[in-house]
Enzyme design. Structure first.
Site, PDB file in Angstrom:
ATOM      1  N   LYS A 203      71.361 -27.744  42.954  1.00 27.71           N
ATOM      2  CA  LYS A 203      69.816 -27.749  42.457  1.00 27.71           C
ATOM      3  C   LYS A 203      69.219 -26.407  42.764  1.00 27.71           C
ATOM      4  O   LYS A 203      68.521 -25.712  41.994  1.00 27.71           O
ATOM      5  CB  LYS A 203      69.280 -28.873  43.158  1.00 27.71           C
ATOM      6  CG  LYS A 203      67.648 -28.644  43.269  1.00 27.71           C
ATOM      7  CD  LYS A 203      67.254 -29.032  41.960  1.00 27.71           C
ATOM      8  CE  LYS A 203      65.779 -28.523  42.053  1.00 27.71           C
ATOM      9  NZ  LYS A 203      64.778 -29.172  40.654  1.00 27.71           N
ATOM     10  N   ARG A 210      67.484 -18.764  37.448  1.00 32.71           N
ATOM     11  CA  ARG A 210      66.465 -18.202  36.676  1.00 32.71           C
ATOM     12  C   ARG A 210      65.473 -17.142  37.389  1.00 32.71           C
ATOM     13  O   ARG A 210      65.322 -16.217  36.501  1.00 32.71           O
ATOM     14  CB  ARG A 210      65.671 -19.465  36.356  1.00 32.71           C
ATOM     15  CG  ARG A 210      65.417 -19.650  34.921  1.00 32.71           C
ATOM     16  CD  ARG A 210      64.723 -21.115  34.602  1.00 32.71           C
ATOM     17  NE  ARG A 210      63.746 -20.906  33.660  1.00 32.71           N
ATOM     18  CZ  ARG A 210      63.952 -20.699  32.372  1.00 32.71           C
ATOM     19  NH1 ARG A 210      65.125 -20.312  31.930  1.00 32.71           N
ATOM     20  NH2 ARG A 210      63.011 -20.648  31.547  1.00 32.71           N
ATOM     21  N   CYS A 257      58.671 -24.634  41.803  1.00 37.58           N
ATOM     22  CA  CYS A 257      59.986 -24.635  41.871  1.00 37.58           C
ATOM     23  C   CYS A 257      60.697 -23.291  41.935  1.00 37.58           C
ATOM     24  O   CYS A 257      61.246 -22.895  42.951  1.00 37.58           O
ATOM     25  CB  CYS A 257      60.637 -25.477  40.736  1.00 37.58           C
ATOM     26  SG  CYS A 257      59.864 -26.781  40.301  1.00 37.58           S
TER      27      CYS A 257
END
Ligand code: SAJ
Length: 424
Positions: A203, A210, A257
C-alpha cells in the site's frame, strides 16, 4: 448471514459498510461522533461521494445498516479510522490503537479482525496483535487478524471498492484466507492473500511510486526552464517508449495519501530511504517554485493583482486537504506587494480561511491568472474569458488549458524558459 461491525464511518468506512449491507450482511457502523451516527440512522450521509446517498438510504431503510456510538459483537470487525501525520512527519496511529482497544470487550474466539487504515510497516505485528494478545486473545489461533488496505479514488469509491484487486495480509495464512473470504463475497476483482507486512508495504509503495515519479517530472520542469526545452513535449515523446511513463509536473503534490504515506516508510527506515525523502523535498518545493515564477513575471508591476484559479489538491474534487494551491495562495497573500484573489467553482467559502472571489472579481484588472487545479471548468476557458485582465498572462501549472490566439500570454509549468516580466 454474517454480522459485520465497521469502526470509523469516514470516506472508506461508510461506503464499505453500505456495500456489505447491500450484499445482505447485517452491518453496524460505529463512530465516536454522535452527529455521524445520528445522520446514518436517518439514512443520510455526511460525506460527498457519487452514489453514496442513494445506497445508504436504501440499506438503512431495509434494516441492513445502522449506526452506533459503541461497537457490538459481530463475526467480522473492520477498522477504517484515519492515520494522520504528526508535525515531525511520523504516523499518528492513536485512532488505530483506540479502535483496536474498543473492540476487545466484544471479541470472541473465531472472529475476523481487519485493519483497512493505512499504517506504517510492522504496525499489525508490533502494535495491533500485541493489544489483542495482552487482552487474552491468541492471534495465532483464536482471532483471524489481517491488514487489507483500501486503494480507492475519491469520486469512484463505490465502483473501485468492488472492482479493484484487494491485497489481504494475514498475520497467519489462515487469517489471510478468512479475511480474504470476507471480501470475496462482494469484490469482483482479485483478492490476493499475503502476509501483513507485505500488504502494509505494498500500500505504501503504491503511493510512494507515484510521489517519486511526480518528483522526477517536477525536476524535469525545473531542468527544462534552465535548458530552454519544453518539458511537456519531452514527456509526450519519451512516453511513446513502451516502458516509460513519466508523470506530470505540477504545483506540488497534495491530498492525504501521496503527500503523507512515503513518510510512513521513512519513519521506519530513515537511512535506507534517501530517494523517497528527496522526492518529498522536491514535491514540497513546488509551491515556492510557482511563487518565484509569479514574482519574476510581476517584478516591474507596482501592485500586481494575482488571480489564483483552483484551490483543491487535484481537479474536479472539493478536497483542499494538504493542497499545494492553498500554500501558494497563502505565500502570495503573505507578501504585501500582491493583491491576491482566489476562485474555485468546487470549493465553498467555509472550507478555507480566506474570502473567495467570483470569476469576474478575480479576473478583472488581474496581471496574472495562476491555474493550480485542472478542473474541467478551467480546461474550457477561452482567451475571451480573460479580456478584463490588466495584462492577460495565464500561468497554467497543470498544463490543462488550450488557449489559442495572441491575446493571452500563456506560460506552462514545464515551458518557462521564455518567461518575460510583464511590461505595462
Ligand atoms: N499529481 C501530479 N502529477 C501527476 C499525478 C498527480 O502532480 O502526474 C498530483 C495531483 O495533482 C495531486 C497528487 O498528485 O496533488 C495526488 O493525486 P493522485 O490522483 O495521484 O492521488 P490521490 O491522493 O487522490 O489518491 C491516491 C491513489 N493512489 C494511486 O494512484 C497509487 C488512490 O488509488 C489511493 O486509494 C489513495 O491515494 C489512497 O487513499 O492512498
Amino acid at each position: 448471514m454474517k454480522k459485520i461491525c465497521v469502526i470509523g464511518l469516514g470516506y472508506i468506512g461508510l461506503p464499505t459498510s453500505a456495500i456489505f449491507a447491500k450484499a445482505g450482511y447485517e452491518v453496524v457502523g460505529m463512530d465516536v461522533s454522535e452527529r455521524v451516527v445520528e445522520s446514518l440512522n436517518k439514512g443520510e450521509v455526511h460525506i460527498e461521494e457519487v452514489g453514496l446517498p442513494e445506497l445508504v438510504k436504501e440499506v438503512v431503510e431495509a434494516g441492513k445498516l445502522r449506526g452506533s456510538t459503541t461497537p457490538e459483537e459481530a463475526d467480522v470487525f473492520i477498522i477504517a479510522v484515519p492515520t494522520p501525520i504528526h508535525e515531525d512527519f511520523t504516523a499518528n496511529i492513536d485512532y488505530v490503537v483506540s479502535a483496536t482497544k474498543s473492540i476487545v470487550p466484544y471479541l470472541k474466539k473465531g472472529n475476523v479482525v481487519i485493519v483497512e487504515s493505512t499504517i506504517p510497516p510492522r504496525t499489525m505485528d508490533d502494535v495491533v496483535a500485541p493489544i489483542l494478545m495482552e487482552n487474552g486473545f491468541d492471534t495465532q489461533n483464536d482471532i483471524y487478524l489481517a491488514h487489507c488496505p483500501e486503494r480507492v479514488l475519491p469520486g469512484r469509491i463505490l465502483i473501485e471498492l468492488i472492482e479493484n484487486t484487494r491485497i489481504v495480509g494475514g498475520t497467519t495464512p489462515v487469517a489471510a484466507k478468512k479475511a480474504g473470504d470476507v471480501y470475496r463475497a462482494v469484490v469482483t476483482g482479485d483478492v490476493i492473500e499475503t502476509e501483513a507486512l507485505t500488504a502494509e508495504m505494498s500500500k505504501l509503495m503504491e503511493n510512494t511510486f507515484r510521489d517519486v515519479n511526480i518528483a522526477l517530472a517536477n525536476e524535469l520542469a525545473k531542468i527544462s526552464q534552465k535548458l530552454g526545452v519544453n518539458a511537456h513535449a519531452v514527456i509526450e515523446l519519451a512516453n511513446k517508449h513502451p516502458r516509460v511513463n513519466i508523470h506530470q509536473p505540477g504545483p506540488g503534490v497534495g491530498g492525504h495519501c501521496l503527500a503523507v504515506d512515503p513518510y510512513f516508510i521513512v519513519e521506519k527506515a530513515q537511512a535506507e530511504s534517501p530517494l523517497i525523502q528527496e522526492s518529498r523535498r522536491i514535491n514540497n518545493s513546488m509551491p515556492d517554485f510557482v511563487v518565484e515564477q509569479i514574482e519574476k513575471l510581476t517584478v516591474q508591476v507596482a501592485k500586481p493583482k494575482i488571480a489564483v484559479f483552483g484551490l483543491t489538491y487535484k481537479g474536479n474534487i472539493d478536497d483542499v486537504r494538504e493542497s499545494p494551491a492553498i500554500e501558494i495562495y497563502e505565500k502570495l497573500a503573505h507578501n504585501p506587494r500582491f493583491e491576491v484573489h482566489a476562485y474555485d467553482p468546487h470549493v465553498q467559502n467555509e472550507q478555507v480561511p480566506f474570502e473567495l472571489s467570483s470569476f469576474e472579481e478575480a479576473v478583472k484588472g488581474a496581471h496574472v491568472v495562476a491555474i493550480l487545479a485542472d478542473h474541467n471548468e478551467f480546461k474550457q476557458l477561452t482567451a475571451d474569458d480573460f479580456s478584463s485582465m490588466a495584462s492577460p498572462v495565464v500561468f497554467d501549472t497543470k498544463n490543462c488549458t488550450s488557449l489559442a490566439g495572441d491575446f493571452v500570454k500563456l506560460y506552462r509549468i514545464g515551458d518557462l524558459s521564455m518567461l518575460q516580466p510583464i511590461q505595462l
